[in-house]
Design a protein around this motif. Structure first.
Motif, PDB file in Angstrom:
ATOM      1  N   MET A 253      -2.555  10.931   6.122  1.00 25.80           N
ATOM      2  CA  MET A 253      -2.893   9.541   5.824  1.00 25.80           C
ATOM      3  C   MET A 253      -3.490   8.840   7.046  1.00 25.80           C
ATOM      4  O   MET A 253      -4.439   8.079   6.930  1.00 25.80           O
TER       5      MET A 253
ATOM      6  N   SER B 187      -7.327   7.602   6.999  1.00 28.83           N
ATOM      7  CA  SER B 187      -7.643   6.178   7.149  1.00 28.83           C
ATOM      8  C   SER B 187      -8.517   5.925   8.370  1.00 28.83           C
ATOM      9  O   SER B 187      -9.439   5.114   8.327  1.00 28.83           O
ATOM     10  N   TRP B 188      -8.235   6.628   9.466  1.00 32.86           N
ATOM     11  CA  TRP B 188      -9.067   6.488  10.661  1.00 32.86           C
ATOM     12  C   TRP B 188     -10.504   6.905  10.344  1.00 32.86           C
ATOM     13  O   TRP B 188     -11.463   6.219  10.724  1.00 32.86           O
TER      14      TRP B 188
ATOM     15  N   ALA C 137      -7.391   0.632   2.685  1.00 32.33           N
ATOM     16  CA  ALA C 137      -7.095   1.808   3.519  1.00 32.33           C
ATOM     17  C   ALA C 137      -6.051   1.472   4.584  1.00 32.33           C
ATOM     18  O   ALA C 137      -5.073   2.200   4.759  1.00 32.33           O
ATOM     19  N   ILE C 138      -6.229   0.355   5.251  1.00 29.21           N
ATOM     20  CA  ILE C 138      -5.321  -0.007   6.348  1.00 29.21           C
ATOM     21  C   ILE C 138      -3.921  -0.331   5.827  1.00 29.21           C
ATOM     22  O   ILE C 138      -2.924   0.164   6.354  1.00 29.21           O
TER      23      ILE C 138
ATOM     24  N   VAL D 127      -2.058   2.877   4.494  1.00 26.41           N
ATOM     25  CA  VAL D 127      -1.549   3.728   5.571  1.00 26.41           C
ATOM     26  C   VAL D 127      -0.411   3.043   6.309  1.00 26.41           C
ATOM     27  O   VAL D 127       0.593   3.687   6.645  1.00 26.41           O
TER      28      VAL D 127
ATOM     29  N   HIS E  56      -2.367  -3.533  -0.793  1.00 28.97           N
ATOM     30  CA  HIS E  56      -3.058  -2.267  -1.037  1.00 28.97           C
ATOM     31  C   HIS E  56      -3.493  -2.141  -2.497  1.00 28.97           C
ATOM     32  O   HIS E  56      -4.602  -1.702  -2.783  1.00 28.97           O
TER      33      HIS E  56
END
Length: 182
Positions: free
Chosen positions: A63, A67-68, A118-119, A122, A145
Motif C-alpha cells: 500500500m 500510493s507513493w 490514495a493518501i 494508505v 477515502h
C-alpha cells in the motif's frame, strides 16, 4: 531520464496493481452497497484491494509503495499537461490528439479526488496495521477515502465515478502508449 519516460514507465508498472486495486475497491463498495453481497465477499475484495491476502507486513509495504507511485504518477502526469491541447475544441482535434486531450482532461478532473483517496486510504491502512490504532480513531480517514462525507446514497456513486474515471485514464493511457513508440 526525462519526465515523459518516467511517467510512461511508471504507468506500465502500475497498470496491473492499480487496476486490480481500483476494480476490487469498486466491487467491494458497489457489491456491499447496491447488491447487498455478503461480508465474506467484502472481506475477499478487501484482501485483494489492500494486498493483505499476501500477509499483513506485505500489505503495508504494498500500500505504501502503490500510493507513493500513484502520487509520482499524478505529479509527473500533471507536469506533462499541454495547455495548448486543452484550448483546442475536441471536435477539431485529430483522432490521435483526441485521446491525449481526453486523458489530460481526465487527469485534471481526477487530480484532487485520486490524490486524496490514495493518501487517506494508505494512511488508514498504515494507522491500523503498523501503528495499531483502533478503527474509531482513524475512521475519518476511511470516510474521506470512500467519500462517506457525501452521505450513504452518494458514497457508492462517488466510488463508481472515481473508479470509472480511473479506468478511462487506463484506457486512454494504453491507447497513447500504442500510438507512440517507446
Amino acid at each position: 531520464m526525462n519526465i515523459r519516460h518516467l511517467h510512461r514507465q511508471l504507468a506500465i508498472a502500475l497498470f496491473l496493481p492499480l487496476g486490480l486495486t481500483a476494480c476490487t475497491g469498486l466491487a467491494y463498495r458497489l457489491g456491499r452497497s447496491w447488491f447487498n453481497l455478503s461480508k465474506d465477499f467484502g472481506r475477499a475484495m478487501m484482501a485483494i484491494h489492500t494486498g493483505s491476502c499476501l500477509g499483513e507486513w506485505f500489505s503495508c509495504v504494498y500500500m505504501l509503495l502503490l500510493s507513493w507511485a500513484v502520487v509520482v504518477l499524478i505529479v509527473s502526469g500533471f507536469r506533462l499537461i499541454n495547455p495548448r491541447l486543452l484550448k483546442r475544441p475536441l471536435s477539431s482535434a485529430k483522432r490521435n490528439i483526441k485521446v491525449r486531450v481526453i486523458h489530460q482532461y481526465g487527469a485534471l478532473f481526477l487530480l484532487l479526488p485520486l490524490l486524496i483517496s490514495a493518501i487517506t486510504g494508505v494512511m488508514y491502512h498504515l494507522s491500523r496495521y503498523w501503528l495499531g490504532l483502533p478503527k474509531e480513531r482513524v475512521a475519518i480517514l476511511l470516510q474521506v477515502h470512500e467519500g462517506a462525507y457525501l452521505g450513504a446514497a452518494l458514497k457508492p456513486l462517488y466510488v463508481l465515478l472515481l473508479g470509472m474515471a480511473l479506468l478511462l485514464m487506463f484506457f486512454t493511457g494504453w491507447r497513447m502508449l500504442r500510438q507512440r513508440p517507446a
